[in-house]
Design an enzyme around this catalytic site. Structure first.
Site, PDB file in Angstrom:
ATOM      1  N   ARG A  52     -12.242  -8.374   8.793  1.00  0.00           N
ATOM      2  CA  ARG A  52     -11.670  -9.642   8.317  1.00  0.00           C
ATOM      3  C   ARG A  52     -11.300 -10.534   9.498  1.00  0.00           C
ATOM      4  NH1 ARG A  52      -8.258  -6.470   3.624  1.00  0.00           N
ATOM      5  NH2 ARG A  52      -9.720  -6.905   1.945  1.00  0.00           N
TER       6      ARG A  52
ATOM      7  N   ASP B  59      -9.677  -4.445   8.160  1.00  0.00           N
ATOM      8  CA  ASP B  59      -8.852  -5.517   8.721  1.00  0.00           C
ATOM      9  C   ASP B  59      -9.545  -6.135   9.940  1.00  0.00           C
ATOM     10  OD1 ASP B  59      -6.006  -4.367   7.365  1.00  0.00           O
ATOM     11  OD2 ASP B  59      -7.493  -2.884   7.970  1.00  0.00           O
TER      12      ASP B  59
ATOM     13  N   ARG C 278       0.841  -1.204   0.000  1.00  0.00           N
ATOM     14  CA  ARG C 278       0.000   0.000   0.000  1.00  0.00           C
ATOM     15  C   ARG C 278       0.874   1.250   0.000  1.00  0.00           C
ATOM     16  NH1 ARG C 278      -2.735  -3.564   3.458  1.00  0.00           N
ATOM     17  NH2 ARG C 278      -4.773  -4.178   2.669  1.00  0.00           N
TER      18      ARG C 278
ATOM     19  N   HIS D 285      -3.126   0.573   8.397  1.00  0.00           N
ATOM     20  CA  HIS D 285      -3.865  -0.334   7.512  1.00  0.00           C
ATOM     21  C   HIS D 285      -2.807  -0.863   6.539  1.00  0.00           C
ATOM     22  CE1 HIS D 285      -6.652  -2.047   4.688  1.00  0.00           C
ATOM     23  NE2 HIS D 285      -6.358  -1.174   3.749  1.00  0.00           N
TER      24      HIS D 285
END
Ligand code: NAD
Length: 329
Positions: free
Chosen positions: A168, A165, A105, A192
């Site tokens: 998840r 996250d 990212r 993140h």
């Protein structure tokens, strides 16, 4: 022990011209279009305005979405401009490029910082006074860039952070423990991204610490679960090329919290002001989210290891954030 930040993080005079249930989605790609669809089908927004650098893409998505309205709730959806977006209660920023296989990212930063600056400048030039919800990656750094660029109060500019996250992790724990995800209280905090931390010591089921709860039935491998959470995006991108549904559900949940002034606790990305000794960088901790955005941050009772992990995560973000200095505006 938990504590709410004492200092108010919001201005109250910034929302005078906003339309209470209008959401603007800037960037009508996979994330933006899925978010608009989630907002439409849930009835959370009464007005959805879509913007994209490729106007025809926004128009195409809007036409498709409009045909769903008669099967959902009365919602006005249109491809608009920044003057329309500026009156939204929430502006979701999903403009930019997504990760290519093998890219982190943070690799996206150089490519997306210009896009985000352009979008935020255009919004503020039109007098935006709502809440900015950043989803473009790297979301922590870009939320911070957006806050600085916009001149809005810190509370009014947040990133979707580790809401995804955390979702998840809870979904994976739910499958292991055979308990509904909403009954499992566990957070991913920090960046993140790869340095994120699972706050295992604060995780619980019905007030029973998670480790204690699952002892009787055999604990899952916690390290492996965290690794799976960290690998989730690349695993999905390798297969379908992008991620969309889960992030759209996060966007919806955060928008609901703002539009309904819920003061719901969600691990969005916001400015650290001394929590665990971390100062001056955006990252995620459980935060109270309502009409004016982030109203406070909850400090979880973390172990020494988890605190160290969180500080290391902040340093990863700080280095990346500082790499922007000198790149000008
Ligand atoms: P995408 O390429 O499908 O869509 C991006 C859209 O942005 C395109 O339609 C493009 O035309 C538009 N765009 C580019 N520059 C623009 C500008 N200046 N103004 C307006 N629109 C502009 O990408 P995607 O898959 O939707 O991903 C968007 C971003 O969301 C990426 O950075 C991705 O990494 C991120 N993302 C974040 C999360 C999260 O948890 N925060 C999850 C998934 C994806």
């Amino acid at each position: 022990m938990t504590s709410l930040a004492a200092a108010p993080m919001t201005n109250t005079d910034e929302s005078s011209d906003t339309i209470a249930r209008r959401v603007a989605v800037i960037g009508a790609g996979h994330v933006g279009a899925a978010s608009a669809y989630a907002l439409l089908m849930s009835g959370a927004a009464r007005e959805i305005v879509l913007l994209d650098a490729e106007r025809r893409r926004a128009e195409g998505e809007v036409m498709d979405l409009q045909h769903a309205v008669s099967l959902s709730r009365p919602v006005a959806v249109w491809a608009g401009d920044y003057a329309d977006a500026a009156r939204a209660a929430v502006a979701v920023v999903a403009a930019g490029v997504g990760g290519r296989p093998g890219e982190t990212r943070l690799d996206l930063l150089g490519r997306n910082v210009t896009v985000v600056r352009d979008c935020v400048r255009a919004l503020t030039a039109e007098g935006f006074g709502g809440v900015i919800l950043m989803t473009t990656n790297p979301v922590d750094i870009l939320a911070q860039v957006a806050q600085e660029e916009s001149g809005l109060s810190v509370g009014r500019v947040m990133g979707s952070g580790t809401v995804l996250d955390t979702a998840r992790l809870r979904a994976m724990l739910a499958a292991k423990l055979r308990i509904e995800a909403r009954s499992i209280h566990a957070y991913i905090v920090g960046e993140h991204g790869d340095s994120e931390v699972a706050a295992w010591s604060a995780a619980h089921v019905a007030g029973v610490p998670l480790r204690e709860y699952c002892e009787s039935q055999g604990c899952p491998d916690f390290e492996q679960l965290l690794a799976r959470v960290r690998r989730a995006a690349p695993d999905i991108i390798e297969r379908k090329g992008y991620t969309s549904h889960a992030i759209a559900s996060c966007v919806l949940r955060i928008c609901e919290a703002v539009l309904g002034d819920e003061r719901t606790v969600l691990p969005v990305s916001t400015l650290m002001r001394g929590q665990y000794g971390i100062e001056g960088i955006y990252m995620s901790l459980p935060s109270v989210v309502g009409r004016d955005g982030v109203a406070g941050v909850v400090e979880l009772p973390l172990s020494e290891d988890e605190r160290r992990g969180l500080r290391a995560s902040a340093e990863v973000l700080r280095r990346s954030y500082e790499s922007l200095r000198g790149q000008g505006s």
